[in-house]
Design a protein around this motif. Sequence first.
Motif, PDB file in Angstrom:
ATOM      1  N   PHE A   1       3.385 -27.959  12.393  1.00  0.00           N
ATOM      2  CA  PHE A   1       4.399 -27.464  13.323  1.00  0.00           C
ATOM      3  C   PHE A   1       3.750 -27.105  14.653  1.00  0.00           C
ATOM      4  N   THR A   2       4.415 -27.461  15.748  1.00  0.00           N
ATOM      5  CA  THR A   2       3.989 -26.964  17.050  1.00  0.00           C
ATOM      6  C   THR A   2       4.420 -25.507  17.192  1.00  0.00           C
ATOM      7  N   ARG A   3       3.861 -24.831  18.160  1.00  0.00           N
ATOM      8  CA  ARG A   3       4.236 -23.444  18.404  1.00  0.00           C
ATOM      9  C   ARG A   3       5.721 -23.323  18.769  1.00  0.00           C
ATOM     10  N   LEU A   4       6.207 -24.254  19.584  1.00  0.00           N
ATOM     11  CA  LEU A   4       7.617 -24.208  19.972  1.00  0.00           C
ATOM     12  C   LEU A   4       8.524 -24.449  18.769  1.00  0.00           C
ATOM     13  N   GLN A   5       8.139 -25.332  17.869  1.00  0.00           N
ATOM     14  CA  GLN A   5       8.928 -25.542  16.656  1.00  0.00           C
ATOM     15  C   GLN A   5       8.988 -24.276  15.817  1.00  0.00           C
ATOM     16  N   LEU A   6       7.864 -23.592  15.688  1.00  0.00           N
ATOM     17  CA  LEU A   6       7.841 -22.354  14.908  1.00  0.00           C
ATOM     18  C   LEU A   6       8.688 -21.273  15.574  1.00  0.00           C
ATOM     19  N   LEU A   7       8.648 -21.192  16.900  1.00  0.00           N
ATOM     20  CA  LEU A   7       9.488 -20.218  17.595  1.00  0.00           C
ATOM     21  C   LEU A   7      10.962 -20.492  17.336  1.00  0.00           C
ATOM     22  N   ASP A   8      11.350 -21.759  17.351  1.00  0.00           N
ATOM     23  CA  ASP A   8      12.752 -22.110  17.097  1.00  0.00           C
ATOM     24  C   ASP A   8      13.146 -21.872  15.642  1.00  0.00           C
ATOM     25  N   GLN A   9      12.272 -22.217  14.717  1.00  0.00           N
ATOM     26  CA  GLN A   9      12.639 -22.217  13.306  1.00  0.00           C
ATOM     27  C   GLN A   9      12.412 -20.881  12.611  1.00  0.00           C
ATOM     28  N   VAL A  10      11.473 -20.071  13.112  1.00  0.00           N
ATOM     29  CA  VAL A  10      11.190 -18.768  12.492  1.00  0.00           C
ATOM     30  C   VAL A  10      11.759 -17.627  13.333  1.00  0.00           C
ATOM     31  N   TRP A  11      11.450 -17.625  14.617  1.00  0.00           N
ATOM     32  CA  TRP A  11      11.962 -16.574  15.501  1.00  0.00           C
ATOM     33  C   TRP A  11      13.440 -16.791  15.819  1.00  0.00           C
ATOM     34  N   GLY A  12      13.845 -18.063  15.912  1.00  0.00           N
ATOM     35  CA  GLY A  12      15.237 -18.364  16.214  1.00  0.00           C
ATOM     36  C   GLY A  12      15.467 -18.832  17.629  1.00  0.00           C
ATOM     37  N   ASP A  13      14.450 -18.750  18.477  1.00  0.00           N
ATOM     38  CA  ASP A  13      14.573 -19.277  19.838  1.00  0.00           C
ATOM     39  C   ASP A  13      13.192 -19.411  20.447  1.00  0.00           C
TER      40      ASP A  13
ATOM     41  N   GLY B   1      23.091  -8.376  25.919  1.00  0.00           N
ATOM     42  CA  GLY B   1      23.414  -9.280  24.832  1.00  0.00           C
ATOM     43  C   GLY B   1      22.178  -9.766  24.101  1.00  0.00           C
ATOM     44  N   GLU B   2      21.087  -9.994  24.853  1.00  0.00           N
ATOM     45  CA  GLU B   2      19.841 -10.420  24.230  1.00  0.00           C
ATOM     46  C   GLU B   2      19.267  -9.301  23.365  1.00  0.00           C
ATOM     47  N   LEU B   3      19.383  -8.063  23.826  1.00  0.00           N
ATOM     48  CA  LEU B   3      18.934  -6.918  23.030  1.00  0.00           C
ATOM     49  C   LEU B   3      19.651  -6.887  21.682  1.00  0.00           C
ATOM     50  N   VAL B   4      20.965  -7.013  21.709  1.00  0.00           N
ATOM     51  CA  VAL B   4      21.739  -6.969  20.463  1.00  0.00           C
ATOM     52  C   VAL B   4      21.331  -8.117  19.547  1.00  0.00           C
ATOM     53  N   ALA B   5      21.134  -9.300  20.115  1.00  0.00           N
ATOM     54  CA  ALA B   5      20.747 -10.452  19.311  1.00  0.00           C
ATOM     55  C   ALA B   5      19.390 -10.234  18.657  1.00  0.00           C
ATOM     56  N   ARG B   6      18.451  -9.631  19.388  1.00  0.00           N
ATOM     57  CA  ARG B   6      17.109  -9.397  18.825  1.00  0.00           C
ATOM     58  C   ARG B   6      17.162  -8.324  17.740  1.00  0.00           C
ATOM     59  N   VAL B   7      17.958  -7.285  17.935  1.00  0.00           N
ATOM     60  CA  VAL B   7      18.099  -6.252  16.900  1.00  0.00           C
ATOM     61  C   VAL B   7      18.714  -6.861  15.650  1.00  0.00           C
ATOM     62  N   ASN B   8      19.756  -7.663  15.832  1.00  0.00           N
ATOM     63  CA  ASN B   8      20.356  -8.348  14.681  1.00  0.00           C
ATOM     64  C   ASN B   8      19.317  -9.182  13.943  1.00  0.00           C
ATOM     65  N   ALA B   9      18.461  -9.861  14.699  1.00  0.00           N
ATOM     66  CA  ALA B   9      17.477 -10.757  14.092  1.00  0.00           C
ATOM     67  C   ALA B   9      16.430  -9.988  13.295  1.00  0.00           C
ATOM     68  N   VAL B  10      15.889  -8.883  13.862  1.00  0.00           N
ATOM     69  CA  VAL B  10      14.843  -8.158  13.124  1.00  0.00           C
ATOM     70  C   VAL B  10      15.416  -7.510  11.871  1.00  0.00           C
TER      71      VAL B  10
ATOM     72  N   ARG C   1      10.274 -17.039  25.214  1.00  0.00           N
ATOM     73  CA  ARG C   1       9.109 -16.498  24.524  1.00  0.00           C
ATOM     74  C   ARG C   1       7.852 -17.253  24.932  1.00  0.00           C
ATOM     75  N   ASP C   2       6.749 -16.533  24.945  1.00  0.00           N
ATOM     76  CA  ASP C   2       5.444 -17.121  25.199  1.00  0.00           C
ATOM     77  C   ASP C   2       4.947 -17.754  23.903  1.00  0.00           C
ATOM     78  N   PRO C   3       4.637 -19.052  23.886  1.00  0.00           N
ATOM     79  CA  PRO C   3       4.163 -19.684  22.653  1.00  0.00           C
ATOM     80  C   PRO C   3       2.927 -19.027  22.064  1.00  0.00           C
ATOM     81  N   ARG C   4       2.155 -18.300  22.900  1.00  0.00           N
ATOM     82  CA  ARG C   4       0.959 -17.634  22.382  1.00  0.00           C
ATOM     83  C   ARG C   4       1.287 -16.526  21.391  1.00  0.00           C
ATOM     84  N   VAL C   5       2.550 -16.074  21.368  1.00  0.00           N
ATOM     85  CA  VAL C   5       2.960 -15.083  20.390  1.00  0.00           C
ATOM     86  C   VAL C   5       2.734 -15.610  18.971  1.00  0.00           C
ATOM     87  N   VAL C   6       2.941 -16.910  18.772  1.00  0.00           N
ATOM     88  CA  VAL C   6       2.694 -17.500  17.456  1.00  0.00           C
ATOM     89  C   VAL C   6       1.234 -17.304  17.071  1.00  0.00           C
TER      90      VAL C   6
END
Length: 230
Positions: A177-189, A111-120, A193-198
């Motif tokens: 923005f904090t890294r976690l805020q950016l993950l929620d608002q741009v990545w969607g979750d 289910g996570e795979l499908v959600a990530r494909v939908n997102a990209v 996720r590792d905050p260092r990805v930001v």
Amino acid sequence: MNPRKGLVLIVEDDRNIAALQQLYLERDGYRTEVAGDGPAGFDAVRRLAPGAVVLDVGLPGMDGITFCRRLRERGDWTPVLLVTARGEEADRILGLELGADDYLTKPFSPGELVARVNAVLRRAAGPARGTPAVHTRGPLRVDPGRRTVQVDGVPVEFTALELDLLSHLLQHRGQVFTRLQLLDQVWGDSAHRDPRVVDVFVSQIRAKLGSASPIRTVRGVGYSATDDGE
């Protein structure tokens, strides 16, 4: 099956994993093709022009990191979802630096795979409604609606996620923005996720824009976009 959903290419040498990915993606309405090694997958991208690629890092013939690098070097910006093992953090970060749009760490739920494909694919398609504001700052021009970035009128290639992150910061110029805020608002979750990805994506944006980058680091907090940049 939803005929409006396109083709997803799965590049995976484990047949059982590939079959499971196919099952869930097709249940969600996608068409799928599978390639069992790097060279076959690379050729399939050229022949099939998929909407997205689910790419395992540990492939025979051509590993996923080399695959992604060569794809971007030839100017192909097909969205890539990189799949790595839990211990392959260095490969995951390098893959993102080379232009992968997102990543999944094994083991993951179908289910996570499908959600990530939908997102990209949603990011690659651009905004669903309305006409987003065009952002300008000196020589920099970012048009989220047309999915373009220019510096002094010269186009700069961005992945969909890089563009969304830059656009988000410019839309809220001056806000930190904090890294976690950016993950929620741009990545969607931010849950898996590792905050260092930001940091990786900010570094990529800065490398592409040079002195035109508007992104400022706020030590101990996160990032913002300002009129003065860095």
